[in-house]
Enzyme design. Structure first.
Site, PDB file in Angstrom:
ATOM      1  N   LYS A 120     -79.202 -79.869  24.910  1.00  0.00           N
ATOM      2  CA  LYS A 120     -77.833 -80.264  24.674  1.00  0.00           C
ATOM      3  C   LYS A 120     -77.164 -79.618  23.402  1.00  0.00           C
ATOM      4  O   LYS A 120     -76.089 -79.255  23.444  1.00  0.00           O
ATOM      5  CB  LYS A 120     -78.038 -81.994  24.581  1.00  0.00           C
ATOM      6  CG  LYS A 120     -76.430 -82.615  24.389  1.00  0.00           C
ATOM      7  CD  LYS A 120     -76.643 -84.138  24.242  1.00  0.00           C
ATOM      8  CE  LYS A 120     -77.103 -84.489  22.567  1.00  0.00           C
ATOM      9  NZ  LYS A 120     -77.161 -86.072  22.247  1.00  0.00           N
ATOM     10  N   ASP A 138     -73.827 -85.626  26.973  1.00  0.00           N
ATOM     11  CA  ASP A 138     -74.457 -86.466  26.211  1.00  0.00           C
ATOM     12  C   ASP A 138     -73.877 -87.834  27.048  1.00  0.00           C
ATOM     13  O   ASP A 138     -73.865 -87.955  27.994  1.00  0.00           O
ATOM     14  CB  ASP A 138     -73.674 -86.750  24.688  1.00  0.00           C
ATOM     15  CG  ASP A 138     -71.993 -86.792  24.711  1.00  0.00           C
ATOM     16  OD1 ASP A 138     -71.841 -87.089  25.837  1.00  0.00           O
ATOM     17  OD2 ASP A 138     -71.631 -87.344  23.808  1.00  0.00           O
TER      18      ASP A 138
END
Length: 229
Positions: A120, A138
């Site tokens: 991420k 997210d």
């Protein structure tokens, strides 16, 4: 959800916010990297408050490494998991100096090899610092993609792959920012603001008219949520 709907969704999001970007404050790829590492299980507001003073005295890997654990932790102690983040940041600074001439690498594998950096975080850096068409999934993006049925998936990686495949090319570079901001301020976890949503008529969330809605598990940095809506 078909291509025409997806195109209209992003057309409206672009019209509402033509030049989206992160709410983390930074002036270089290195500052962005540190801010994103700090943002795991923390708000952008708390990170910006800490980095305002930190970056004023240490905004390069060498200067930050020179602070040592005591010096760095003093600046970030208001942020969750600051002890772990301090150690990871110092190790990251050392690796940047040793292997990358003090520069943030532009390759995913090199980014993910840095302590405190997962997929991420690497996606955020590649997209925001270097303009690559990546999407960092997210908790907000995971929620929006599943609720709207824009790109449903049971894991962040599954959603990421779906988005990369399904988002029309012209929107791909900025899709990350549009979706995270939409999830943060409109399609919120507990009480989505459906009546004020610019894409409500395109959304396929079956309970969108309800005053409350299911929420995802708490965001956990680079750790994936364990359930879908």
């Amino acid at each position: 959800m078909n291509r025409a709907k997806r195109t209209e969704i992003f057309t409206r999001l672009r019209a509402a916010n033509p030049h989206p970007t992160t709410e983390l404050r930074y002036a270089s790829p290195f500052e962005l990297l540190i801010a994103v590492i700090l943002s795991a299980q923390a708000t952008d507001k708390s990170v910006n408050k800490a980095t305002e003073t930190l970056f004023a005295i240490a905004n390069t890997p060498r200067a930050m490494f020179a602070l040592g654990e005591a010096g760095l932790s003093e600046h970030i102690r208001t942020i969750g998991l600051f002890n772990t983040k301090t150690r990871n940041i110092l190790k990251t600074c050392a690796l940047l100096l040793e292997h990358h001439q003090g520069q943030v690498p532009r390759e995913r594998a090199a980014l993910e090899a840095l302590p405190g950096v997962g997929r991420k975080t690497a996606n955020v850096i590649l997209n925001t610092a270097f303009g690559e068409p990546t999407i960092a999934v997210d908790t907000h993006i995971f929620r929006v993609a599943n609720r709207t049925r824009l790109a449903p998936g049971k894991t962040p990686l599954a959603v990421e792959k779906q988005l990369l495949r399904l988002v029309p090319q012209e929107f791909l570079k900025d899709a990350h920012h549009w979706l995270i901001l939409h999830g943060r301020y409109s399609c919120t976890a507990r009480r989505p603001r459906c009546t004020d949503c610019c894409i409500a008529d395109l959304c396929e969330f079956p309970d969108r008219a309800s005053p409350t809605a299911p929420s995802l598990v708490k965001d956990s940095g680079d750790q994936p949520p364990h359930q879908t809506l």
